[in-house]
Design a protein around this motif. Structure first.
Motif, PDB file in Angstrom:
ATOM      1  N   LEU A   1       6.737  26.233   7.211  1.00 13.40           N
ATOM      2  CA  LEU A   1       5.774  27.189   6.658  1.00 13.40           C
ATOM      3  C   LEU A   1       4.674  26.505   5.853  1.00 13.40           C
ATOM      4  N   TRP A   2       5.050  25.499   5.060  1.00 12.73           N
ATOM      5  CA  TRP A   2       4.070  24.864   4.186  1.00 12.73           C
ATOM      6  C   TRP A   2       3.347  23.722   4.877  1.00 12.73           C
ATOM      7  N   GLY A   3       2.068  23.612   4.611  1.00 14.45           N
ATOM      8  CA  GLY A   3       1.224  22.614   5.250  1.00 14.45           C
ATOM      9  C   GLY A   3       1.318  21.239   4.615  1.00 14.45           C
ATOM     10  N   GLU A   4       0.338  20.386   4.953  1.00 13.97           N
ATOM     11  CA  GLU A   4       0.435  18.975   4.607  1.00 13.97           C
ATOM     12  C   GLU A   4       0.309  18.702   3.112  1.00 13.97           C
ATOM     13  N   ARG A   5      -0.599  19.385   2.436  1.00 17.03           N
ATOM     14  CA  ARG A   5      -0.867  19.028   1.039  1.00 17.03           C
ATOM     15  C   ARG A   5       0.003  19.831   0.063  1.00 17.03           C
TER      16      ARG A   5
ATOM     17  N   GLU B   1      17.217  19.908 -22.810  1.00 23.68           N
ATOM     18  CA  GLU B   1      18.525  20.414 -23.222  1.00 23.68           C
ATOM     19  C   GLU B   1      19.263  21.137 -22.100  1.00 23.68           C
ATOM     20  N   ARG B   2      18.566  21.522 -21.045  1.00 21.15           N
ATOM     21  CA  ARG B   2      19.229  22.106 -19.882  1.00 21.15           C
ATOM     22  C   ARG B   2      19.526  21.065 -18.810  1.00 21.15           C
ATOM     23  N   GLY B   3      19.097  19.841 -19.030  1.00 24.12           N
ATOM     24  CA  GLY B   3      19.283  18.814 -18.008  1.00 24.12           C
ATOM     25  C   GLY B   3      18.434  19.077 -16.786  1.00 24.12           C
ATOM     26  N   SER B   4      17.255  19.657 -16.967  1.00 25.29           N
ATOM     27  CA  SER B   4      16.389  20.023 -15.845  1.00 25.29           C
ATOM     28  C   SER B   4      15.989  18.792 -15.030  1.00 25.29           C
ATOM     29  N   ALA B   5      16.041  18.932 -13.711  1.00 29.17           N
ATOM     30  CA  ALA B   5      15.729  17.834 -12.806  1.00 29.17           C
ATOM     31  C   ALA B   5      15.638  18.397 -11.391  1.00 29.17           C
ATOM     32  N   ILE B   6      15.266  17.550 -10.440  1.00 31.49           N
ATOM     33  CA  ILE B   6      15.351  17.913  -9.026  1.00 31.49           C
ATOM     34  C   ILE B   6      15.609  16.637  -8.230  1.00 31.49           C
ATOM     35  N   ASP B   7      16.655  16.653  -7.417  1.00 26.48           N
ATOM     36  CA  ASP B   7      17.053  15.489  -6.635  1.00 26.48           C
ATOM     37  C   ASP B   7      16.033  15.170  -5.539  1.00 26.48           C
ATOM     38  N   PRO B   8      16.077  13.952  -4.978  1.00 26.55           N
ATOM     39  CA  PRO B   8      15.144  13.586  -3.902  1.00 26.55           C
ATOM     40  C   PRO B   8      15.223  14.574  -2.739  1.00 26.55           C
ATOM     41  N   HIS B   9      14.053  15.024  -2.276  1.00 27.99           N
ATOM     42  CA  HIS B   9      14.001  16.030  -1.215  1.00 27.99           C
ATOM     43  C   HIS B   9      12.625  16.021  -0.558  1.00 27.99           C
ATOM     44  N   PHE B  10      12.569  16.621   0.615  1.00 24.51           N
ATOM     45  CA  PHE B  10      11.303  16.952   1.267  1.00 24.51           C
ATOM     46  C   PHE B  10      11.051  18.446   1.082  1.00 24.51           C
TER      47      PHE B  10
ATOM     48  N   PRO C   1       0.839  -1.206   0.000  1.00 21.42           N
ATOM     49  CA  PRO C   1       0.000   0.000   0.000  1.00 21.42           C
ATOM     50  C   PRO C   1       0.870   1.251   0.000  1.00 21.42           C
ATOM     51  N   PHE C   2       0.504   2.224  -0.827  1.00 19.80           N
ATOM     52  CA  PHE C   2       1.247   3.482  -0.908  1.00 19.80           C
ATOM     53  C   PHE C   2       0.253   4.631  -0.718  1.00 19.80           C
ATOM     54  N   PRO C   3      -0.018   5.000   0.547  1.00 23.91           N
ATOM     55  CA  PRO C   3      -1.019   6.038   0.819  1.00 23.91           C
ATOM     56  C   PRO C   3      -0.450   7.446   0.649  1.00 23.91           C
ATOM     57  N   GLY C   4      -1.360   8.419   0.570  1.00 26.89           N
ATOM     58  CA  GLY C   4      -0.955   9.818   0.544  1.00 26.89           C
ATOM     59  C   GLY C   4      -0.801  10.405  -0.841  1.00 26.89           C
ATOM     60  N   VAL C   5      -1.409   9.763  -1.846  1.00 20.04           N
ATOM     61  CA  VAL C   5      -1.335  10.263  -3.223  1.00 20.04           C
ATOM     62  C   VAL C   5      -2.745  10.372  -3.797  1.00 20.04           C
ATOM     63  N   PHE C   6      -3.056  11.524  -4.356  1.00 18.27           N
ATOM     64  CA  PHE C   6      -4.300  11.716  -5.105  1.00 18.27           C
ATOM     65  C   PHE C   6      -3.916  12.205  -6.490  1.00 18.27           C
ATOM     66  N   LEU C   7      -4.303  11.452  -7.521  1.00 13.94           N
ATOM     67  CA  LEU C   7      -3.921  11.774  -8.899  1.00 13.94           C
ATOM     68  C   LEU C   7      -5.178  11.901  -9.746  1.00 13.94           C
ATOM     69  N   LEU C   8      -5.282  13.022 -10.437  1.00 19.73           N
ATOM     70  CA  LEU C   8      -6.452  13.289 -11.271  1.00 19.73           C
ATOM     71  C   LEU C   8      -5.991  13.647 -12.675  1.00 19.73           C
ATOM     72  N   GLU C   9      -6.342  12.833 -13.649  1.00 21.14           N
ATOM     73  CA  GLU C   9      -5.940  13.079 -15.036  1.00 21.14           C
ATOM     74  C   GLU C   9      -6.847  14.120 -15.687  1.00 21.14           C
ATOM     75  N   GLU C  10      -6.290  14.821 -16.697  1.00 21.97           N
ATOM     76  CA  GLU C  10      -7.018  15.834 -17.463  1.00 21.97           C
ATOM     77  C   GLU C  10      -7.739  16.825 -16.545  1.00 21.97           C
ATOM     78  N   PHE C  11      -6.998  17.356 -15.583  1.00 20.08           N
ATOM     79  CA  PHE C  11      -7.593  18.331 -14.658  1.00 20.08           C
ATOM     80  C   PHE C  11      -7.977  19.611 -15.396  1.00 20.08           C
TER      81      PHE C  11
ATOM     82  N   ASP D   1       2.065  10.149   4.475  1.00 17.96           N
ATOM     83  CA  ASP D   1       3.368   9.505   4.308  1.00 17.96           C
ATOM     84  C   ASP D   1       4.065   9.942   3.033  1.00 17.96           C
ATOM     85  N   ALA D   2       3.318  10.151   1.952  1.00 16.31           N
ATOM     86  CA  ALA D   2       3.929  10.560   0.690  1.00 16.31           C
ATOM     87  C   ALA D   2       4.533  11.954   0.784  1.00 16.31           C
ATOM     88  N   ARG D   3       4.112  12.721   1.752  1.00 18.01           N
ATOM     89  CA  ARG D   3       4.625  14.078   1.971  1.00 18.01           C
ATOM     90  C   ARG D   3       5.783  14.091   2.967  1.00 18.01           C
ATOM     91  N   TYR D   4       5.643  13.323   4.057  1.00 14.87           N
ATOM     92  CA  TYR D   4       6.580  13.436   5.176  1.00 14.87           C
ATOM     93  C   TYR D   4       7.546  12.258   5.328  1.00 14.87           C
TER      94      TYR D   4
END
Length: 296
Positions: free
Chosen positions: A165-169, A151-160, A59-69, A241-244
């Motif tokens: 300041l920012w809340g749960e969602r 072409e810029r190699g855009s990415a972001i490494d694993p992080h929290f 089980p992988f809780p803490g994710v809500f995914l909505l296509e074609e929002f 859990d997916a956030r924290y």
């Protein structure tokens, strides 16, 4: 930086990277290969066929995914309006536009000066979010647009993302191209895997289910990486859990075309009703929801 804690270090004139952040100009280590894929219909992380965890899931809780929002016309209009404003150089080969207070996360200080609200084109988007139970009473106080190009190699490494300041969602709208949100966990604890009753594919993951009659399998969390497939124009919410517990990343191998991520953040409990900085939080929210903002 607004969404993550800055980890020190200098930046050369050719890129905006600091600390552990890297782009193609200052190449970092190769990322782990995802060995599980998230199934939105079942709420499971399912072992990939090419990995040693094929036939297993958890089980992988803490994710809500909505296509074609949003629809293609809305997407085109949003990007056109964004491109009318300047994009600032950011870390890891990205460019950004910030709509929010100036924040020093290390010192836990922020300034309201210069913040005049979220952009007008987000007002309808924010209102539409509230129709979904996962975003009930969601009041964003900050918006960050991030521009990714292969072409810029855009990415972001694993992080929290920050949680002072920012809340749960954490809410992100994925524009212009599909990508993969890669989840990883550094915990030394063990994760319990369950055998699956049926086999599926990335295109038909709703066929998966857990076989509760078979004995589970224990593995270290740190051996697991979960890929969350983000279609173009999809909305994703990370919470719990997916956030924290799980870090999130976007690896450059998953940036095939230009991609814009629009992330909305809400205030933490410290800045909401009954919190130590409730008054400041109320002021920030009132400014944000005027929807008269320009990038700061």
């Amino acid at each position: 930086r607004r969404g993550e804690a800055v980890q020190g270090g200098g930046a050369g004139p050719a890129c905006g990277c600091k600390g552990i952040r890297r782009c193609l100009l200052c190449q970092g280590p190769a990322p782990k290969q995802g060995n599980f894929t998230y199934c939105p219909a079942a709420g499971l992380a399912v072992g990939n066929e090419c990995s040693e965890f094929a036939g297993w899931a958890f089980p992988f809780p803490g994710v809500f995914l909505l296509e074609e929002f949003i629809n293609p016309d809305e997407e085109s209009q949003m990007v056109q309006l964004m491109d009318q404003d300047d994009w600032k150089l950011s870390q890891s080969g990205r460019r950004k536009q910030d709509y929010g207070p100036k924040v020093n996360f290390k010192k836990k200080k922020l300034k309201v000066d210069g913040f005049i609200g979220l952009p007008s084109f987000s007002q309808e988007i924010v209102q539409r979010m509230k129709a979904h139970s996962a975003l009930e009473n969601f009041f964003p106080v900050e918006q960050c647009n991030l521009d990714y190009l292969p072409e810029r190699g855009s990415a972001i490494d694993p992080h929290f993302d920050d949680w002072w300041l920012w809340g749960e969602r954490l809410v992100s709208l994925n524009l212009l191209s599909k990508t993969v949100l890669s989840m990883s966990c550094d915990s030394e604890d063990s994760l319990q895997l369950f055998a699956t009753l049926s086999q599926g594919t990335c295109e038909n993951l709703d066929s998966w289910d857990i076989d509760h009659s078979s004995p589970p399998r224990l593995i270290p969390y740190k051996e697991v990486t979960v890929d969350i497939l983000l279609p173009r124009r999809s909305l994703i919410v990370l919470y719990g859990d997916a956030r924290y517990k799980w870090k999130h990343a976007i690896y450059r191998k998953h940036i095939e075309h230009r991609r814009i991520c629009v992330t909305f953040r809400e205030l933490s409990a410290e800045f909401t009703l009954g919190g130590k900085q409730e008054k400041l939080g109320k002021e920030l929210l009132e400014i944000a929801l005027t929807f008269q903002g320009k990038p700061v």
